[in-house]
Motif scaffolding. Structure first.
Motif, PDB file in Angstrom:
ATOM      1  N   GLN A   1      40.093  29.598   6.720  1.00 56.78           N
ATOM      2  CA  GLN A   1      39.817  29.614   5.279  1.00 56.78           C
ATOM      3  C   GLN A   1      38.328  29.361   5.021  1.00 56.78           C
ATOM      4  O   GLN A   1      37.691  30.050   4.227  1.00 56.78           O
ATOM      5  CB  GLN A   1      40.671  28.546   4.605  1.00 56.78           C
ATOM      6  N   HIS A   2      37.768  28.384   5.733  1.00 56.43           N
ATOM      7  CA  HIS A   2      36.358  28.059   5.520  1.00 56.43           C
ATOM      8  C   HIS A   2      35.456  29.188   5.996  1.00 56.43           C
ATOM      9  O   HIS A   2      34.429  29.459   5.392  1.00 56.43           O
ATOM     10  CB  HIS A   2      36.002  26.751   6.223  1.00 56.43           C
TER      11      HIS A   2
ATOM     12  N   ASP B   1      35.491  31.916   3.526  1.00 60.17           N
ATOM     13  CA  ASP B   1      34.634  31.532   2.402  1.00 60.17           C
ATOM     14  C   ASP B   1      33.163  31.767   2.729  1.00 60.17           C
ATOM     15  O   ASP B   1      32.369  32.092   1.846  1.00 60.17           O
ATOM     16  CB  ASP B   1      34.832  30.043   2.071  1.00 60.17           C
TER      17      ASP B   1
ATOM     18  N   THR C   1      29.629  25.619   9.929  1.00 58.95           N
ATOM     19  CA  THR C   1      30.855  25.534   9.134  1.00 58.95           C
ATOM     20  C   THR C   1      31.956  24.837   9.921  1.00 58.95           C
ATOM     21  O   THR C   1      32.648  23.950   9.399  1.00 58.95           O
ATOM     22  CB  THR C   1      31.322  26.953   8.744  1.00 58.95           C
TER      23      THR C   1
ATOM     24  N   LEU D   1      33.906  20.543   9.880  1.00 64.36           N
ATOM     25  CA  LEU D   1      35.304  20.139   9.942  1.00 64.36           C
ATOM     26  C   LEU D   1      35.623  19.392  11.223  1.00 64.36           C
ATOM     27  O   LEU D   1      36.452  18.496  11.245  1.00 64.36           O
ATOM     28  CB  LEU D   1      36.203  21.371   9.855  1.00 64.36           C
TER      29      LEU D   1
END
Lengths: 537, 198
Positions: free
Chosen positions: A127-128, A131, A90, A94
């Motif tokens: 945030q990711h 999630d 994850t 990014l």
């Protein structure tokens, strides 16, 4: 270089809870107190458990007495790593260049202004991660790794602490020494040092940093010196970042879409070659490839092909041909003219490697055949057919009876707990070993000339000379008939394991019996009757 | 002085044989046999042999194992590991499938792919068609199948006859050495020889 550290506290517990939820055993809310135990000692516990008084190093019964609803999880480092992998992926999505430090802790070079500043980058990562299901994550940004980790530990849940450039030393020196208890590579050593510094009257890292380098080196050794350097601020940071996994899949689009399988095969040749070459560049070969063909924007045909050795570009083109032809309706009545036509024009073909293996494992030896690797692979196929346990490797071990002297281990496992071979093992039968050793000894009968069953007295004497015998072995008709004894040897009495009541315990005596047909058997007399232990076929 | 050229000649001959075998494709290579069985039978790859005793099965597999090849035993639940070791079989290069169940034919085919000598104790009847499929596989993969039991078509059938044990009397001694008359049947030809097994 600025470093961003993401920290997921009590990762072992989080991973254990993930696993529980995945296996569907029980659904526990994240607020449920839980602890990971190794050897009945609490290794890690979560915040809810800490609030109830559970601590690291407690015994299981103490922890349970303080918090009866505590969820107990077994320690499993592999599980922690496995569940941390998606977190790494994850973050990698990014910001490439992620350095996994240990499960629950990762570092990445901070992305300057790309996401609009460091706090924003941390917020985006958070945030990711939330999630992805990791709600407890904290971030720290600083000039070096140690400071960034300490900053992350100071941060509230899903938040970030930024230590501005050049302020590392001041930040570190304000920290109490007990932070050493769980640093990057601290562990027991860090805990010891923290305890020692506290007892020496050095409550903060700043006090420790004010000692001279020579003093620290003399008194606290290499580990103390490394901590001292970090406490000075500006310890060098070397991130062992991993590279993002390479993109190995290849695809080709056709414009306009192609209608015949031959044309497709002709056009995918360069792509297939590129695919194999791309793998070869990384010293890999594919042994399972998924081929997808698209028509009208949807995948109309997808199939995984396995290869007994490894795919070459030619093999791939063959597979494409077969796959596109197999997609047709049954070809029996079709005219020759449209035998190669596909049902819908193909506009895209994609090769996806499903299983890749190092090329060295598939290389041919100078004299042909890379034997051992091929055997490993072939046996793996057999295991896939009939089960992991069904393929065995025989091993020898020490023991008295012939059945004790051998054992088998599942293929690919290491034998453990074998009895040593180099002891004398009194009572074992010397001479040639029997070629058949029965796992479950079949019952046998041995009678003397008058037809009475032969037994062995307590003093180890036979009550009569063995005259005839038969063995109740399944699928061996000859052995089930009464056979006269040509010669025999024994008895060799053994008084084995008399302290257990059942099984093969108690008095027994072994005989070697040769029948008139030339077959020899190793028979054993027990108080319960005769058995055939082995055969010298 | 004279021993060295002889040795060199032998090495060269050996290497030439290996080159020939590589050039001639995988079929019909010779597989070494145990010294005791030397001259009685010559194993060739791509063919199957039948035996009727466990000892002979071990003996046929022993030669290849001593030469550093992998061997396998399928369907042999009462495998005597110590006896195999005494024959010189390297147990680290041995694959044992004690109970392949109904899939014994498939398992044997998979083992034939990778092992030099596969000893099979069939747990059921085999028809000529399946046997010929397996034979084709043997030829393609250059390995030897030794069947302990019945098999439709074999190159040679070895049977143990007249075993004589020495060292054992009536109530004294112990089994020491076995003299065995081994009969080899090739088609209609039949020969027999007395061996002293290790």
């Amino acid at each position: 270089m600025r470093v961003l550290v993401a920290w997921c506290p009590d990762w072992s517990v989080t991973a254990g809870m993930f696993e529980l939820a995945e296996t569907g055993e029980a659904q526990h809310p994240a607020s449920q107190p839980a602890a990971v135990l190794a050897n009945n000692i609490v290794e890690v516990c979560n915040g809810a458990a800490r609030a109830e008084g559970v601590r690291r190093g407690q015994r299981r019964r103490d922890a349970q007495s303080r918090c009866p609803e505590l969820v107990l999880l077994p320690a499993n480092p592999e599980r922690d790593v496995r569940y941390f992998e998606p977190v790494l992926a994850t973050v990698e999505d990014l910001r490439p260049g992620v350095a996994p430090i240990r499960p629950g802790l990762l570092a990445v070079s901070a992305p300057g202004r790309y996401f609009g500043g460091e706090p924003h980058a941390a917020a985006l990562l958070s945030q990711h991660l939330v999630d992805a299901g990791v709600w407890d994550c904290r971030f720290g940004v600083a000039d070096d790794l140690f400071t960034a980790e300490q900053a992350a530990r100071q941060a509230p849940v899903q938040d970030c602490v930024v230590v501005s450039p050049g302020a590392s030393a001041a930040f570190i020196q304000a920290l109490p020494v007990r932070v050493l208890a769980d640093t990057v590579d601290g562990g027991a050593e860090g805990r010891e040092l923290a305890d020692l510094l506290r007892r020496l009257g050095l409550p903060t890292l700043g006090d420790f940093a004010r000692l001279s380098r020579a003093e620290v080196s003399n008194r606290f050794g290499a580990f103390g010196l490394s901590v001292w350097q970090r406490a000075q601020g500006g310890a060098p940071t070397r991130l062992g970042s991993r590279e993002p996994p390479p993109e190995l899949a290849c695809e080709i689009g056709f414009e306009p879409p192609l209608e015949s399988a031959e044309a497709v095969c002709f056009s995918v040749r360069t792509t297939a070659e590129r695919f194999v070459a791309g793998l070869a560049e990384r010293q890999l070969v594919a042994v399972a490839v998924r081929i997808e063909a698209e028509a009208d924007g949807v995948v109309m045909s997808a199939r995984t092909w396995l290869h007994p050795r490894c795919f070459t570009s030619r093999d791939l083109i063959d597979r494409v041909h077969w796959q596109l032809q197999a997609g047709m309706a049954s070809s029996g009545l079709r005219s020759r003219r449209d035998a190669g036509a596909v049902s819908a024009p193909v506009e895209r073909v994609r090769f996806l490697p499903e299983t890749v293996e190092p090329a060295s494992a598939h290389a041919e030896g100078l004299w042909g055949g890379g034997a051992d690797e091929q055997v490993t692979r072939g046996v793996a196929r057999v295991q896939a057919m009939i089960g992991f346990d069904a393929v065995r490797t025989p091993v020898l071990q020490g023991g008295r009876s012939v059945a004790d002297r051998q054992s088998t281990v599942a293929w690919g496992e290491r034998p453990v707990g074998l009895r040593p071979l180099d002891r004398p093992w009194p009572g074992r039968i010397p001479g040639p070993a029997p070629s058949r050793v029965f796992a479950v000894p079949p019952a046998a009968e041995v009678v003397d000339e008058a037809g009475r069953s032969v037994t062995v007295t307590e003093r180890g004497a036979v009550t009569g000379e063995p005259w005839r015998y038969r063995i109740d072995a399944a699928a061996d008709v000859a052995a089930r008939r009464w056979t006269p004894v040509a010669s025999w040897a024994g008895p060799w009495p053994v008084d084995d394991a008399w302290w257990v009541s059942e099984g093969g315990a108690g008095r027994s005596a072994r005989f070697q019996v040769v029948g008139v047909d030339g077959r020899a058997w190793l028979l054993v007399w027990r108080a319960t009757g005769w058995e055939a232990e082995a055969g010298y076929d | 002085m004279s021993a060295q050229p002889l040795e060199a000649v032998a090495t060269v001959a050996d290497l030439q044989r290996r080159i020939e075998s590589l050039q001639g494709g995988p079929t019909r290579l010779t597989v070494p046999v145990h010294p005791v069985l030397e001259g009685l039978v010559q194993l060739r790859t791509g063919t199957s042999y039948a035996v009727d005793s466990a000892t002979l099965a071990l003996g046929l597999a022993a030669g290849a194992s001593r030469a550093g090849e992998w061997v396998g035993f399928a369907g042999w639940g009462d495998f005597g590991a110590e006896a195999a070791d005494q024959w010189g079989i390297d147990l680290r290069r041995t694959v044992l499938v004690p109970d392949p169940g109904d899939l014994w034919l498939e398992v044997t085919a998979a083992l034939v792919d990778v092992l030099k000598v596969v000893v099979l104790k069939p747990t059921g009847q085999v028809d000529a068609k399946s046997a010929s499929i397996l034979d084709a596989r043997l030829r393609a993969r250059s390995s030897v199948l030794v069947v302990w039991g019945e098999w439709p078509r074999v190159e040679a059938r070895l049977s143990a006859e007249q075993a004589v044990w020495s060292g054992v009397g009536r109530g004294r001694g112990r089994l020491d050495q076995r003299g065995l008359r081994v009969a080899v049947t090739r088609g209609t030809r039949r020969s027999a020889r007395d061996l002293v097994l290790p």
